[in-house]
Enzyme design. Structure first.
Site, PDB file in Angstrom:
ATOM      1  N   SER A 143       0.848  -1.200   0.000  1.00  7.99           N
ATOM      2  CA  SER A 143       0.000   0.000   0.000  1.00  7.99           C
ATOM      3  C   SER A 143       0.876   1.241   0.000  1.00  7.99           C
ATOM      4  O   SER A 143       1.911   1.274   0.689  1.00  7.99           O
ATOM      5  CB  SER A 143      -0.894   0.023   1.245  1.00  7.99           C
ATOM      6  OG  SER A 143      -1.556   1.274   1.336  1.00  7.99           O
ATOM      7  N   TYR A 156      -3.003  -1.227   9.873  1.00 10.02           N
ATOM      8  CA  TYR A 156      -2.969  -1.499   8.431  1.00 10.02           C
ATOM      9  C   TYR A 156      -1.612  -1.096   7.840  1.00 10.02           C
ATOM     10  O   TYR A 156      -0.976  -1.876   7.115  1.00 10.02           O
ATOM     11  CB  TYR A 156      -4.101  -0.720   7.756  1.00 10.02           C
ATOM     12  CG  TYR A 156      -4.158  -0.872   6.254  1.00 10.02           C
ATOM     13  CD1 TYR A 156      -4.815  -1.959   5.677  1.00 10.02           C
ATOM     14  CD2 TYR A 156      -3.576   0.065   5.409  1.00 10.02           C
ATOM     15  CE1 TYR A 156      -4.871  -2.102   4.282  1.00 10.02           C
ATOM     16  CE2 TYR A 156      -3.628  -0.065   4.030  1.00 10.02           C
ATOM     17  CZ  TYR A 156      -4.278  -1.149   3.471  1.00 10.02           C
ATOM     18  OH  TYR A 156      -4.326  -1.294   2.104  1.00 10.02           O
TER      19      TYR A 156
HETATM   20  P1  NAP Z   1     -11.431  -5.566  -2.131  1.00  9.89           P
HETATM   21  O1  NAP Z   1     -12.215  -5.095  -3.283  1.00  9.89           O
HETATM   22  O2  NAP Z   1     -12.054  -5.588  -0.764  1.00  9.89           O
HETATM   23  O3  NAP Z   1     -10.836  -7.015  -2.455  1.00  9.89           O
HETATM   24  C1  NAP Z   1     -10.147  -7.742  -1.483  1.00  9.89           C
HETATM   25  C2  NAP Z   1     -10.490  -9.201  -1.656  1.00  9.89           C
HETATM   26  O4  NAP Z   1      -9.711  -9.945  -0.691  1.00  9.89           O
HETATM   27  C3  NAP Z   1     -11.964  -9.507  -1.359  1.00  9.89           C
HETATM   28  O5  NAP Z   1     -12.494 -10.384  -2.329  1.00  9.89           O
HETATM   29  C4  NAP Z   1     -11.900 -10.165   0.015  1.00  9.89           C
HETATM   30  O6  NAP Z   1     -12.935 -11.099   0.242  1.00  9.89           O
HETATM   31  C5  NAP Z   1     -10.584 -10.884  -0.061  1.00  9.89           C
HETATM   32  N1  NAP Z   1     -10.108 -11.233   1.266  1.00  9.89           N
HETATM   33  C6  NAP Z   1     -10.184 -10.494   2.405  1.00  9.89           C
HETATM   34  N2  NAP Z   1      -9.691 -11.181   3.430  1.00  9.89           N
HETATM   35  C7  NAP Z   1      -9.313 -12.397   2.958  1.00  9.89           C
HETATM   36  C8  NAP Z   1      -8.755 -13.548   3.558  1.00  9.89           C
HETATM   37  N3  NAP Z   1      -8.498 -13.603   4.874  1.00  9.89           N
HETATM   38  N4  NAP Z   1      -8.466 -14.609   2.770  1.00  9.89           N
HETATM   39  C9  NAP Z   1      -8.761 -14.588   1.444  1.00  9.89           C
HETATM   40  N5  NAP Z   1      -9.295 -13.523   0.815  1.00  9.89           N
HETATM   41  C10 NAP Z   1      -9.576 -12.436   1.574  1.00  9.89           C
HETATM   42  O7  NAP Z   1     -10.120  -4.660  -1.961  1.00  9.89           O
HETATM   43  P2  NAP Z   1      -9.089  -4.036  -3.015  1.00  9.89           P
HETATM   44  O8  NAP Z   1      -9.206  -2.568  -2.925  1.00  9.89           O
HETATM   45  O9  NAP Z   1      -9.150  -4.715  -4.318  1.00  9.89           O
HETATM   46  O10 NAP Z   1      -7.728  -4.408  -2.284  1.00  9.89           O
HETATM   47  C11 NAP Z   1      -6.845  -5.405  -2.757  1.00  9.89           C
HETATM   48  C12 NAP Z   1      -5.498  -5.218  -2.062  1.00  9.89           C
HETATM   49  O11 NAP Z   1      -4.964  -3.947  -2.402  1.00  9.89           O
HETATM   50  C13 NAP Z   1      -5.600  -5.263  -0.537  1.00  9.89           C
HETATM   51  O12 NAP Z   1      -4.479  -5.968  -0.030  1.00  9.89           O
HETATM   52  C14 NAP Z   1      -5.530  -3.804  -0.164  1.00  9.89           C
HETATM   53  O13 NAP Z   1      -5.009  -3.620   1.135  1.00  9.89           O
HETATM   54  C15 NAP Z   1      -4.593  -3.272  -1.218  1.00  9.89           C
HETATM   55  N6  NAP Z   1      -4.699  -1.821  -1.441  1.00  9.89           N
HETATM   56  C16 NAP Z   1      -5.814  -1.281  -2.001  1.00  9.89           C
HETATM   57  C17 NAP Z   1      -5.851   0.086  -2.213  1.00  9.89           C
HETATM   58  C18 NAP Z   1      -7.012   0.770  -2.868  1.00  9.89           C
HETATM   59  O14 NAP Z   1      -6.954   1.973  -3.087  1.00  9.89           O
HETATM   60  N7  NAP Z   1      -8.099   0.043  -3.179  1.00  9.89           N
HETATM   61  C19 NAP Z   1      -4.769   0.900  -1.816  1.00  9.89           C
HETATM   62  C20 NAP Z   1      -3.680   0.314  -1.234  1.00  9.89           C
HETATM   63  C21 NAP Z   1      -3.645  -1.050  -1.048  1.00  9.89           C
HETATM   64  P3  NAP Z   1     -14.278 -10.623   1.027  1.00  9.89           P
HETATM   65  O15 NAP Z   1     -14.857  -9.522   0.213  1.00  9.89           O
HETATM   66  O16 NAP Z   1     -15.098 -11.876   1.066  1.00  9.89           O
HETATM   67  O17 NAP Z   1     -13.801 -10.174   2.379  1.00  9.89           O
END
Ligand code: NAP
Length: 253
Positions: A143, A156
């Site tokens: 992140s 986080y």
């Molecule tokens: P998202 O749409 O919430 O997708 C995350 C996915 O991970 C969801 O399908 C979730 O399943 C799954 N997940 C959560 N906990 C899990 C576990 N214990 N085991 C297996 N799967 C799990 O989020 P995103 O924004 O795409 O984020 C993806 C990654 O990018 C994350 O690591 C996040 O921290 C990082 N990130 C995102 C941003 C941003 O701006 N979006 C910025 C910095 C970093 P459920 O929905 O069933 O919980």
């Protein structure tokens, strides 16, 4: 189609939603055999079915990345279906917004267990196949908040800073085995996670407001991260390892 990615077995975690979903779609489009791994089995199956309907090769796998046994079980299913793992993109993660003084030990441990220990489990369970093959590609999703710091997100941010450290150290250890390990620290990507945070008033402004402050004047798309992943897992990225590969519209330089 990327000839180097063709028919390679790629596990993408957190692939039922957001960034992971876009990465899974992109790698399938590039010819990989993709395992859509997620906590939610139904959502993983829906995503895998959509990839297959679009002409790609995909299977669903359910696991909680914080639970090593469930990761091992899921990987065993993927190996039985497609063969040894060559590519891992680890996107599964949870957000954390809490005032520092209110974070309970349980909450701290859960964020670290999913975001950091989950990265350890998913990488460690994959590397044996890659070492055996003398080739592998690992991309972790950290992140930009771990580069800049972010108030009310200490658990986080600490977990994601750990992911950056793990990635750098693992890259040095696995380089001689033909395996590259890089991390993408996304900055402000429009995903279900970001929209949930917006709805809860946790972003300090709307997605549109933050987009207007971003140097490229838009929010990032999951496909922006997928494009960077497609490069990092390719043959031609073989000299790129241990890197923090920012994709953030210029928000962090
Ligand atoms: P998202 O749409 O919430 O997708 C995350 C996915 O991970 C969801 O399908 C979730 O399943 C799954 N997940 C959560 N906990 C899990 C576990 N214990 N085991 C297996 N799967 C799990 O989020 P995103 O924004 O795409 O984020 C993806 C990654 O990018 C994350 O690591 C996040 O921290 C990082 N990130 C995102 C941003 C941003 O701006 N979006 C910025 C910095 C970093 P459920 O929905 O069933 O919980």
């Amino acid at each position: 189609m990327d000839p180097a990615t063709q028919h390679k077995v790629a596990v993408v975690t957190g692939a039922a939603s957001g960034i992971g979903l876009a990465v899974a779609r992109r790698l399938a489009r590039d010819g990989a055999h993709v395992a859509v791994l997620d906590l939610n089995a139904d959502a993983a199956e829906t995503a895998a079915a959509k990839i297959r309907a679009d002409g790609g090769t995909a299977t669903a796998a359910q696991a909680d990345v914080s639970d090593r046994e469930s990761v091992d079980r899921a990987y065993a299913e993927v190996r039985a279906r497609f063969g040894p793992l060559a590519i891992l993109v680890h996107s599964a993660g949870i957000e954390g917004f809490d005032r520092f003084s209110t974070i309970t030990t349980e909450r701290w441990n859960r964020v670290v267990a999913v975001n950091l220990t989950g990265t350890f489990h998913c990488c460690q369970a994959a590397v044996e196949d890659m070492i055996e093959a003398g080739w592998g590609r690992i991309v972790t999703i950290s992140s930009s908040s771990a580069q800049s710091g972010q108030p009310f997100m200490t658990h986080y941010v600490a977990s994601k800073a750990g992911v950056i450290g793990l990635t750098k150290a693992l890259a040095l250890e696995l380089g001689p085995s033909g395996i590259t390990v890089n991390t993408i620290p996304p900055g402000f990507i429009d995903t279900p996670m970001t929209r949930r945070s917006e709805e809860r008033g946790l972003l300090g402004g709307s997605v549109d407001h933050h987009a207007s402050l971003t140097p490229v004047r838009r929010a990032g798309l999951p496909e922006d991260i997928a494009a960077a992943c497609a490069f990092l897992v390719s043959e031609e990225a073989g000299y790129v390892t241990g890197q923090v590969f920012g994709v953030n519209g210029g928000r962090n330089t």
